[in-house]
Design an enzyme around this catalytic site. Structure first.
Site, PDB file in Angstrom:
ATOM      1  N   LYS A   8       0.759  -1.274   0.087  1.00 40.93           N
ATOM      2  CA  LYS A   8      -0.068  -0.092   0.119  1.00 40.93           C
ATOM      3  C   LYS A   8       0.829   1.364  -0.089  1.00 40.93           C
ATOM      4  O   LYS A   8       0.520   2.020  -0.968  1.00 40.93           O
ATOM      5  CB  LYS A   8      -0.971  -0.103   1.517  1.00 40.93           C
ATOM      6  N   GLU A  68      10.873  -8.859   7.031  1.00 39.91           N
ATOM      7  CA  GLU A  68      10.047  -8.496   5.612  1.00 39.91           C
ATOM      8  C   GLU A  68      10.770  -8.869   4.420  1.00 39.91           C
ATOM      9  O   GLU A  68      11.839  -8.238   4.269  1.00 39.91           O
ATOM     10  CB  GLU A  68       9.644  -7.022   5.583  1.00 39.91           C
ATOM     11  N   TYR A 101      -0.581 -15.185   1.719  1.00 43.03           N
ATOM     12  CA  TYR A 101      -0.962 -14.989   3.253  1.00 43.03           C
ATOM     13  C   TYR A 101      -1.120 -16.452   3.689  1.00 43.03           C
ATOM     14  O   TYR A 101      -1.804 -17.127   2.903  1.00 43.03           O
ATOM     15  CB  TYR A 101      -1.934 -14.222   3.701  1.00 43.03           C
ATOM     16  N   ARG A 114      23.572  -4.095   4.056  1.00 43.74           N
ATOM     17  CA  ARG A 114      23.426  -2.579   4.475  1.00 43.74           C
ATOM     18  C   ARG A 114      22.911  -2.518   5.934  1.00 43.74           C
ATOM     19  O   ARG A 114      21.963  -3.340   6.353  1.00 43.74           O
ATOM     20  CB  ARG A 114      23.396  -1.442   3.736  1.00 43.74           C
TER      21      ARG A 114
END
Length: 152
Positions: A8, A68, A101, A114
């Site tokens: 989103k 994530e 999901y 990083r």
């Protein structure tokens, strides 16, 4: 279920690992941006390159550590100036369905890219994610043999 901000807010859909998995992962790896390979076996037999943000996501002020994963299945988030040189590599992957999901995700972390950063605005965050995608593809060019490991 994730935070709902990858798709989103950023246009960069991510698969969020469960909080207990992120907690255990924190005992093994340092926070930051990692790259490697990921698969969603019940959706596709393909092993994809991936970028993973692991940590506190300072821009979003997370109160718990998160993992994530952005699975690179299209040119959507490859920087425009790098698309020509990476088209052959990325176009070999079939696009994953928009929603998986609750499906098992297998991840192999190959390298660390990083540290996490905070950002003044979302545009700079998106730009850095796109550069992370480019860098991951470049680094994984020489690691294709890792996709042959038996645990996949």
């Amino acid at each position: 279920k994730g935070y709902g901000r990858g798709s989103k807010d950023l246009g960069i859909p991510t698969a969020n690992l469960p909080e207990n998995v992120a907690t255990r992962l924190g005992e093994m790896i340092k926070t930051g941006i990692h790259y490697g390979f990921a698969a969603v076996p019940s959706v596709s037999p393909t092993i994809y390159p991936m970028v993973m943000s692991f940590g506190w996501n300072p821009f979003y002020k997370n109160t718990v550590r998160s993992a994530e994963i952005y699975i690179i299945d299209s040119m959507d988030n490859v920087p425009e100036d790098s698309q020509a040189e990476m088209r052959d590599e990325v176009s070999q992957y079939e696009r994953l369905p928009g929603d998986f999901y609750g499906k098992e995700i297998k991840v192999s972390i190959v390298g660390w890219a990083r540290n996490e950063k905070d950002y003044e605005g979302v545009d700079k965050l998106i730009s850095d994610i796109q550069n992370d995608v480019k860098n991951a593809i470049e680094c994984l060019r020489t690691k294709q043999e890792l996709k042959q490991e038996k645990w996949w």
